[in-house]
Motif scaffolding. Structure first.
Motif, PDB file in Angstrom:
ATOM      1  N   GLU A 101       0.786  -6.746  -2.548  1.00  9.58           N
ATOM      2  CA  GLU A 101       1.309  -5.624  -1.688  1.00  9.58           C
ATOM      3  C   GLU A 101       1.993  -4.702  -2.603  1.00  9.58           C
ATOM      4  N   VAL A 102       1.899  -3.438  -2.547  1.00  8.77           N
ATOM      5  CA  VAL A 102       2.321  -2.391  -3.330  1.00  8.77           C
ATOM      6  C   VAL A 102       3.005  -1.201  -2.413  1.00  8.77           C
ATOM      7  N   VAL A 103       3.515  -0.558  -3.069  1.00  4.32           N
ATOM      8  CA  VAL A 103       4.190   0.776  -2.534  1.00  4.32           C
ATOM      9  C   VAL A 103       3.760   1.944  -3.590  1.00  4.32           C
ATOM     10  N   VAL A 104       3.084   2.897  -2.921  1.00  5.54           N
ATOM     11  CA  VAL A 104       2.446   4.094  -4.049  1.00  5.54           C
ATOM     12  C   VAL A 104       3.039   5.131  -3.373  1.00  5.54           C
ATOM     13  N   THR A 105       3.432   5.977  -4.296  1.00  4.88           N
ATOM     14  CA  THR A 105       4.320   7.351  -4.066  1.00  4.88           C
ATOM     15  C   THR A 105       3.637   8.282  -4.645  1.00  4.88           C
ATOM     16  N   GLY A 106       3.312   9.696  -4.022  1.00  6.64           N
ATOM     17  CA  GLY A 106       3.092  10.651  -4.940  1.00  6.64           C
ATOM     18  C   GLY A 106       2.513  11.871  -3.895  1.00  6.64           C
ATOM     19  N   PRO A 107       2.116  13.190  -4.245  1.00  8.54           N
ATOM     20  CA  PRO A 107       1.701  14.176  -3.942  1.00  8.54           C
ATOM     21  C   PRO A 107       0.594  13.687  -3.183  1.00  8.54           C
ATOM     22  N   ALA A 108       0.322  14.176  -1.654  1.00  3.75           N
ATOM     23  CA  ALA A 108      -0.761  13.657  -0.792  1.00  3.75           C
ATOM     24  C   ALA A 108      -1.675  14.808  -0.255  1.00  3.75           C
ATOM     25  N   SER A 109      -3.072  14.530  -0.369  1.00  5.52           N
ATOM     26  CA  SER A 109      -3.977  15.359   0.483  1.00  5.52           C
ATOM     27  C   SER A 109      -4.765  14.466   1.534  1.00  5.52           C
ATOM     28  N   ARG A 110      -4.815  15.112   2.588  1.00  3.47           N
ATOM     29  CA  ARG A 110      -5.388  14.594   3.770  1.00  3.47           C
ATOM     30  C   ARG A 110      -6.468  15.389   4.039  1.00  3.47           C
ATOM     31  N   GLY A 111      -7.745  14.820   4.139  1.00  3.34           N
ATOM     32  CA  GLY A 111      -8.998  15.522   4.334  1.00  3.34           C
ATOM     33  C   GLY A 111     -10.232  14.777   4.912  1.00  3.34           C
ATOM     34  N   ALA A 112     -11.242  15.481   4.861  1.00  2.71           N
ATOM     35  CA  ALA A 112     -12.358  14.523   5.764  1.00  2.71           C
ATOM     36  C   ALA A 112     -12.657  13.007   4.715  1.00  2.71           C
ATOM     37  N   GLY A 113     -12.396  13.010   3.702  1.00  2.00           N
ATOM     38  CA  GLY A 113     -12.715  11.937   2.684  1.00  2.00           C
ATOM     39  C   GLY A 113     -11.276  11.030   2.819  1.00  2.00           C
ATOM     40  N   GLY A 114     -10.484  11.008   3.845  1.00  2.00           N
ATOM     41  CA  GLY A 114      -9.211  10.044   3.854  1.00  2.00           C
ATOM     42  C   GLY A 114      -8.068  10.783   3.073  1.00  2.00           C
ATOM     43  N   LEU A 115      -7.099   9.703   2.994  1.00  2.00           N
ATOM     44  CA  LEU A 115      -5.692  10.214   2.415  1.00  2.00           C
ATOM     45  C   LEU A 115      -6.099   9.824   0.797  1.00  2.00           C
ATOM     46  N   ARG A 116      -5.598  11.023  -0.013  1.00  2.00           N
ATOM     47  CA  ARG A 116      -5.676  10.610  -1.423  1.00  2.00           C
ATOM     48  C   ARG A 116      -4.318  11.060  -1.997  1.00  2.00           C
ATOM     49  N   LEU A 117      -3.922  10.166  -3.015  1.00  2.00           N
ATOM     50  CA  LEU A 117      -2.703  10.595  -3.892  1.00  2.00           C
ATOM     51  C   LEU A 117      -3.107  10.687  -5.298  1.00  2.00           C
ATOM     52  N   ARG A 118      -2.169  11.731  -5.697  1.00  2.00           N
ATOM     53  CA  ARG A 118      -2.725  12.176  -7.250  1.00  2.00           C
ATOM     54  C   ARG A 118      -1.366  12.188  -7.995  1.00  2.00           C
ATOM     55  N   GLY A 119      -1.139  11.743  -9.373  1.00  2.00           N
ATOM     56  CA  GLY A 119      -0.037  11.883  -9.941  1.00  2.00           C
ATOM     57  C   GLY A 119       1.214  11.020  -9.391  1.00  2.00           C
ATOM     58  N   ALA A 120       0.738   9.742  -8.720  1.00  2.00           N
ATOM     59  CA  ALA A 120       1.470   8.837  -8.135  1.00  2.00           C
ATOM     60  C   ALA A 120       2.189   7.763  -9.037  1.00  2.00           C
ATOM     61  N   THR A 121       3.134   7.310  -8.508  1.00  2.00           N
ATOM     62  CA  THR A 121       3.569   6.104  -9.185  1.00  2.00           C
ATOM     63  C   THR A 121       3.611   4.581  -8.275  1.00  2.00           C
ATOM     64  N   ILE A 122       3.527   3.515  -8.749  1.00  2.00           N
ATOM     65  CA  ILE A 122       3.021   2.323  -7.894  1.00  2.00           C
ATOM     66  C   ILE A 122       4.091   1.113  -8.265  1.00  2.00           C
ATOM     67  N   ARG A 123       4.467   0.397  -7.362  1.00  2.00           N
ATOM     68  CA  ARG A 123       5.550  -0.660  -7.758  1.00  2.00           C
ATOM     69  C   ARG A 123       5.258  -1.748  -6.663  1.00  2.00           C
ATOM     70  N   PRO A 124       5.569  -3.089  -6.878  1.00  2.00           N
ATOM     71  CA  PRO A 124       5.346  -4.103  -5.875  1.00  2.00           C
ATOM     72  C   PRO A 124       6.272  -3.819  -4.398  1.00  2.00           C
ATOM     73  N   ALA A 125       5.701  -4.272  -3.559  1.00  2.00           N
ATOM     74  CA  ALA A 125       6.484  -4.017  -2.369  1.00  2.00           C
ATOM     75  C   ALA A 125       7.646  -4.879  -2.104  1.00  2.00           C
TER      76      ALA A 125
END
Length: 246
Positions: A222-246
């Protein structure tokens, strides 16, 4: 006469002097597509009447060297033809390529960039992300430019189908179920059961660490990913994100 272009790949997934076949094919293909589109753009804008064959030969890219260069992998390319004397179209192609690469580095496309060129520039960036953390372009007529391709904006480049827009920062909690070390893309299954694609990671604590390889240790967790988000037809995407254990 052919122009020399030198590309150095630093801190990629392979050892210096080695390159995954898929990454090499993607990189050489993206570079060839970009030089061909540059040549066609130059001819259509300023040199009408040149034959398609002349344009294709002037934009031809050949891999003429592949070596380890210290901690980097160095690729040497010849652009154009060796048996043509004088300053030909190939020199104009490399000069324009230099402007576009510096535009990538500065995140500011040249004013003359078309949508087709924008597509090819973004494709080159994506190919570079597969092969290096940082890269350096140089050559006989090419003022050296170094940059980290994963962190550069794609949104400022004109595109034929329009780029995704990345807006407010989002934090997603879920299970990390895929890490693609070659493409440097992650996938998280969020709490609702939806896939979230993480297109690139950054690290806030150690610039020498590889955030994607570090994230691979969390696969299945389980993780938490945080970053600028894009919501579109292909679903949610994050770019330039950070990740850490939840």
């Amino acid at each position: 006469m052919a122009d020399l272009l030198v590309l150095r790949l630093h801190r990629g997934p392979d050892h210096p002097g080695e390159l995954d076949a898929g990454g090499l094919v993607a990189l050489v293909g993206a570079l060839q597509r970009l030089t061909t589109r540059i040549a066609r753009h130059l001819v259509h804008q300023a040199r009408p009447g040149r034959s398609a064959g002349v344009v294709e030969r002037a934009a031809r890219v050949r891999l003429v060297g592949f070596t380890a260069d210290g901690a980097a992998t160095a690729l040497r390319f010849a652009v154009g033809e060796d048996d043509v004397l004088g300053e030909g179209l190939e020199h104009e192609v490399v000069d324009a390529l230099s402007e576009l690469v510096r535009g990538l580095w500065n995140e500011e496309p040249p004013a003359w960039t078309s949508a087709l060129l924008g597509d090819a520039c973004v494709e080159l960036l994506d190919a570079l992300v597969r092969t290096a953390r940082t890269c350096t372009f140089g050559g006989d007529r090419f003022r050296e430019a170094s940059f980290a391709p994963a962190g550069l904006s794609r949104d400022r480049w004109p595109r034929t189908d329009g780029p995704r827009s990345y807006g407010a920062t989002a934090s997603i909690r879920g299970r990390l179920d895929r890490v693609d070390l070659r493409r440097r893309v992650l996938r998280v299954l969020d709490e609702t059961g939806a896939d979230v694609v993480v297109e690139s990671l950054v690290t806030a604590y150690d610039s020498d660490a590889d955030p994607v390889r570090d994230a691979a240790r969390l696969l299945g967790s389980e993780v938490v990913v945080t970053g600028p988000a894009s919501r579109g037809a292909g679903g949610l995407r994050l770019r330039g994100a950070t990740i850490r254990p939840a």
